[in-house]
Design a protein around this motif. Sequence first.
Motif, short mmCIF file in Angstrom:
data_model
loop_
_atom_site.label_atom_id
_atom_site.label_comp_id
_atom_site.label_asym_id
_atom_site.label_seq_id
_atom_site.Cartn_x
_atom_site.Cartn_y
_atom_site.Cartn_z
N ASP A 1 -1.76 4.28 -6.72
CA ASP A 1 -2.47 4.16 -5.45
C ASP A 1 -3.51 5.28 -5.35
OD1 ASP A 1 -3.32 4.20 -2.82
OD2 ASP A 1 -1.35 3.77 -1.98
N ASP B 1 0.82 -1.20 0.00
CA ASP B 1 0.00 0.00 0.00
C ASP B 1 0.86 1.26 0.00
OD1 ASP B 1 -2.27 -1.43 -0.06
OD2 ASP B 1 -2.81 -1.18 2.04
N PRO C 1 -4.16 -0.19 -4.28
CA PRO C 1 -3.14 0.08 -5.29
C PRO C 1 -3.22 -0.90 -6.46
CG PRO C 1 -2.18 0.10 -3.08
CD PRO C 1 -3.58 -0.44 -2.94
#
Length: 278
Positions: free
Chosen positions: A185, A2, A165
């Motif tokens: 993301d 992430d 993402p």
Amino acid sequence: SDSPAFGELKDYYLFYLASQSPKNELLEMWGPEIKSEEDVWMVFHRYITGDLNEQGVKIRRTPWNDEELSGETGLIKENLAKVNKQGILTVNSQPSANCVPSSDPILGWGPSNGYVFQKAYLEFFTCEANVLALLQILGRFPGVNFQVVNKCGSVNVTNIKGKKPVAVTWGVFPGLEIKQPTVVDPVAFDHWRSEAFGLWEEQWAKLYDPESQSRSIISHISESYYLVNLIDNDFPQGNCLWQVLEEMFSRRKLNDLTSLKQSLSDWVDVQRKNSLYY
């Protein structure tokens, strides 16, 4: 992961781009006077093409790109030049790649004897009418992810469920796990929003007198345009994003002709109720 960064696509989530050029040099590149939004479009267009501007100066950078074009961007240069001239002001992009040798001089990276992959990606500023037309036609392209944000953050919409993402670059190498250096993301994109829009004012508008037409036009773009990203997940098929934009322009012309006006916010509300946008 992430990670909030795009990785090697563009590390601009990690810093605020600081100009290394003096004011007079920037004015020579971007224009001592801006008379219309189209003048701004031409700055982006000439940055892509390398053509000299009306002052006979080559535009070597923009507020969002501190360097001249990379070899990778050169692969899609003709398409980029065309859409920038039409008001799709690109600040980041990459072509698709499917199983390209890691030794490739333009797209290759990582250890030898490997293979690299990329999804086509575009990030750009454009006006609300274009954004509405884009969202109206994207249903025909189920393999395309998008995100749209505005300066103040009141609009932040995507079709990426859970706002997770999305990998856009990865590589496969002998004796190693898959390497994934670059993701898009949605959470980080919203964080980048304030910096991306801020560059219009901090690096461009402030070159001109506060009461000037030039400053007013740049400020208007900063306030009214949207920041958009597009990902073509069907990388083995090439790159459909240019077709997406062509259909967007066609739909925009149709919208301009019709008396049935729909706002962007109304369109987004309907799609969210149908659980198509997040």
